[in-house]
Scaffold this motif. Structure first.
Motif, short mmCIF file in Angstrom:
data_model
loop_
_atom_site.label_atom_id
_atom_site.label_comp_id
_atom_site.label_asym_id
_atom_site.label_seq_id
_atom_site.Cartn_x
_atom_site.Cartn_y
_atom_site.Cartn_z
N LEU A 177 7.26 -14.40 0.40
CA LEU A 177 7.99 -13.58 1.35
C LEU A 177 7.85 -12.10 1.04
O LEU A 177 7.65 -11.27 1.94
N TRP A 178 7.96 -11.75 -0.23
CA TRP A 178 7.82 -10.33 -0.61
C TRP A 178 6.43 -9.81 -0.28
O TRP A 178 6.27 -8.72 0.27
N ALA A 179 5.40 -10.61 -0.60
CA ALA A 179 4.02 -10.19 -0.29
C ALA A 179 3.82 -10.02 1.21
O ALA A 179 3.19 -9.05 1.67
N ALA A 180 4.37 -10.94 2.00
CA ALA A 180 4.24 -10.83 3.45
C ALA A 180 4.97 -9.60 3.98
O ALA A 180 4.48 -8.92 4.89
N ALA A 181 6.14 -9.33 3.42
CA ALA A 181 6.91 -8.15 3.85
C ALA A 181 6.16 -6.86 3.54
O ALA A 181 6.12 -5.94 4.36
N MET A 182 5.54 -6.78 2.37
CA MET A 182 4.80 -5.58 2.01
C MET A 182 3.59 -5.38 2.92
O MET A 182 3.26 -4.25 3.30
N ARG A 183 2.95 -6.47 3.29
CA ARG A 183 1.83 -6.34 4.22
C ARG A 183 2.30 -5.85 5.58
O ARG A 183 1.64 -5.02 6.21
N ARG A 184 3.45 -6.34 6.02
CA ARG A 184 3.99 -5.88 7.30
C ARG A 184 4.37 -4.40 7.25
O ARG A 184 4.16 -3.67 8.23
N LEU A 185 4.93 -3.98 6.14
CA LEU A 185 5.28 -2.56 6.01
C LEU A 185 4.05 -1.69 6.17
O LEU A 185 4.05 -0.68 6.89
N ASP A 186 2.99 -2.05 5.47
CA ASP A 186 1.77 -1.25 5.50
C ASP A 186 1.11 -1.29 6.87
O ASP A 186 0.46 -0.32 7.29
N THR A 187 1.30 -2.37 7.60
CA THR A 187 0.68 -2.51 8.92
C THR A 187 1.48 -1.84 10.02
O THR A 187 0.93 -1.14 10.88
N ASP A 188 2.81 -1.99 9.98
CA ASP A 188 3.65 -1.59 11.11
C ASP A 188 4.27 -0.21 10.97
O ASP A 188 4.58 0.42 11.99
N LEU A 189 4.52 0.27 9.76
CA LEU A 189 5.31 1.50 9.56
C LEU A 189 4.41 2.63 9.08
O LEU A 189 3.99 2.68 7.93
N GLU A 190 4.17 3.58 9.98
CA GLU A 190 3.30 4.70 9.62
C GLU A 190 3.93 5.59 8.56
O GLU A 190 3.26 6.12 7.68
N TRP A 191 5.27 5.79 8.66
CA TRP A 191 5.92 6.65 7.68
C TRP A 191 5.82 6.08 6.27
O TRP A 191 5.75 6.83 5.29
N TYR A 192 5.77 4.75 6.16
CA TYR A 192 5.61 4.14 4.84
C TYR A 192 4.23 4.45 4.27
O TYR A 192 4.09 4.73 3.08
N ARG A 193 3.22 4.44 5.11
CA ARG A 193 1.87 4.73 4.63
C ARG A 193 1.73 6.17 4.17
O ARG A 193 0.88 6.48 3.33
N ARG A 194 2.56 7.07 4.71
CA ARG A 194 2.48 8.49 4.34
C ARG A 194 3.27 8.83 3.09
O ARG A 194 3.16 9.94 2.58
N LEU A 195 4.06 7.88 2.59
CA LEU A 195 4.87 8.16 1.40
C LEU A 195 3.98 8.34 0.17
O LEU A 195 2.92 7.74 0.06
N PRO A 196 4.44 9.15 -0.80
CA PRO A 196 3.73 9.22 -2.08
C PRO A 196 3.74 7.86 -2.77
O PRO A 196 4.58 6.99 -2.48
N ALA A 197 2.79 7.68 -3.68
CA ALA A 197 2.66 6.39 -4.35
C ALA A 197 3.94 5.98 -5.06
O ALA A 197 4.34 4.81 -5.04
N GLU A 198 4.63 6.94 -5.68
CA GLU A 198 5.86 6.61 -6.41
C GLU A 198 6.93 6.10 -5.46
O GLU A 198 7.60 5.09 -5.76
N ASP A 199 7.10 6.78 -4.32
CA ASP A 199 8.11 6.33 -3.36
C ASP A 199 7.73 4.97 -2.75
O ASP A 199 8.61 4.14 -2.47
N ARG A 200 6.44 4.74 -2.55
CA ARG A 200 6.02 3.43 -2.04
C ARG A 200 6.38 2.32 -3.02
O ARG A 200 6.80 1.22 -2.63
#
Length: 432
Positions: free
Chosen positions: A45-68
């Motif tokens: 579930l966690w792995a699937a959620a992280m994939r969805r975050l990276d796919t659906d949320l542009e603001w998440y992709r723009r975060l610094p590595a530490e915040d991600r």
């Protein structure tokens, strides 16, 4: 009676009687097989959620590595908390405070409440999408209802967390703003103060001025916040100092600050509202502030003063209350150029004022024609910017002559901080 695990929002609205807490605790929301599957599905579930975050949320992709990485921990904590709560139905749902416990408080500055709710939605969607795989046959509905209930609790708790964070930041910003305003009024401007001003959102572009007056009533947190919103809609930069029932407002930006100050007059309480001169740098704000504050004290001496009134329109009254800056301005901009000028301008003005502002009486005193007196008085207006034929401005000139004579005869030495150019007759603000 409707079972707790199968209760719908329509049942709650209809007022269906809820079972006692003991009955809910004794009735597990799903079988042992479903609980085991959910426990074992935490990682997927966690792995699937992280994939969805990276796919659906542009603001998440723009975060610094530490915040991600912190967001990943938050998602993992949220899924783990759901699994724990699902397997122990007697416990209340874990709040978002527990979910964010592993992340630093600064994360609430990088991720807004809207972003947090999007995280919750992603987690809910992922769990719902996998509910058929996680639930034992026939128990899919129980899993989906549990997810919806848990997401509701998390959403409300998220709002509470961000509300508390906003209150803390608001209280801190208010204290910082009060310290910054006091320092600007005193003229204690250094690099650390500039940093604090920038932290309050002051851009520093364009000119600035200070206006002051009384408050319309007690300014609690709600009214103070409303005043700040109004100010920041009117100008680019704004700072508010609340000193008892007195307001000290700093305005800055590239627009017409005087027009903005006039438009904001209604936000002040009864009594005079004084506008300090426009300055060009943060370090000069103290001069505008001191002029405005001195004008506020002296405004009562001029009953016909407009509202708002510029501080440099109150120079004679400011001299009466002991304002040394107003005294220097009058000497430098009126007495000095008249004493240094040709054509007996100082003598003519003195005779005109000393004879009750009568052209004929002044002409007899000086043994000249009244037209000569009139011509010289027009020259006085050109030199100083104040017209002796106007009742108010002749009072300003009379005060200038008085303080000039008290400061010494002849042509006084101009003070170091006095303006180097002649006063513009069309302008009423000296810039000091």
């Amino acid at each position: 009676m409707v079972s707790a695990s199968r209760r719908t929002p329509a049942d709650l609205v209809a007022g269906v009687e809820q079972p006692p807490a003991a009955a809910v605790a004794a009735d597990p929301r799903a079988g042992v097989e479903t609980q085991r599957r959910i426990r074992e599905g935490t990682g997927p579930l966690w792995a699937a959620a992280m994939r969805r975050l990276d796919t659906d949320l542009e603001w998440y992709r723009r975060l610094p590595a530490e915040d991600r990485s912190w967001v990943g921990l938050v998602v993992q904590a949220g899924i783990t908390a759901f699994v724990t709560w699902f397997n122990e139905p007697a416990l209340p749902p874990h709040g978002v405070g527990d979910i964010f416990a592993a992340a630093p408080p600064e994360l609430t500055r990088s991720i807004s409440l809207q972003h947090t709710l999007q995280l919750v939605r992603v987690i809910v969607d992922v769990v719902e999408a996998h509910s058929d795989q996680l639930a034992a046959p026939g128990e899919e509905r129980e899993v989906r209802e549990a997810v919806l209930r848990y997401s509701r609790e998390v959403a409300f708790s998220a709002a509470e967390v961000y509300a508390r964070a906003a209150e803390v930041r608001g209280a801190w910003d208010a204290r910082l703003e009060a310290l910054v305003v006091d320092a600007l009024v005193r003229g204690d401007v250094d690099d650390s103060l500039r940093s604090r001003v920038a932290a309050l959102g002051w851009s520093g572009h364009g000119s600035m001025l200070v206006m002051t007056g009384t408050s319309a009533g007690p300014l609690d947190e709600v009214r103070s916040a409303d005043l700040r919103r109004v100010l920041r809609r009117a100008v680019d930069d704004a700072l508010v100092g609340i000193q008892g029932n007195r307001l000290v407002v700093f305005l800055g930006g590239r627009g017409d600050l005087l027009a903005a100050a006039h438009a904001l007059t209604s936000r002040f309480g009864p009594g005079p509202v004084v506008i300090g001169p426009v300055v060009q740098d943060l370090a000069d704000c103290s001069r505008s502030a001191r002029a405005a504050l001195a004008g506020l004290v002296a405004a009562a001496a001029w009953e016909q003063a407009p509202r708002p009134v510029q501080a440099d329109e109150l120079l004679p009254e400011r001299v009466l209350v002991g304002d040394s800056t107003a005294r220097r301005v009058l000497v430098q901009q009126a007495y000095v150029p008249l004493a240094a000028g040709q054509g007996s301008l100082l003598e003519t003005l003195s005779a005109y004022l000393g004879t009750g502002r009568s052209l004929e009486a002044a002409a007899r005193t000086l043994y000249v024609h009244p037209n000569t007196v009139r011509y010289r008085l027009r020259r006085v207006a050109d030199v100083t910017g104040w017209d002796p034929l106007d009742a108010r401005e002749s009072y300003v000139l009379q005060t200038a002559l008085a303080v000039g004579r008290l400061d010494g005869t002849g042509t006084p030495e101009p003070p170091a901080d006095a303006p180097r150019t002649r006063r513009d007759p069309a302008a009423r603000s000296t810039g000091l």
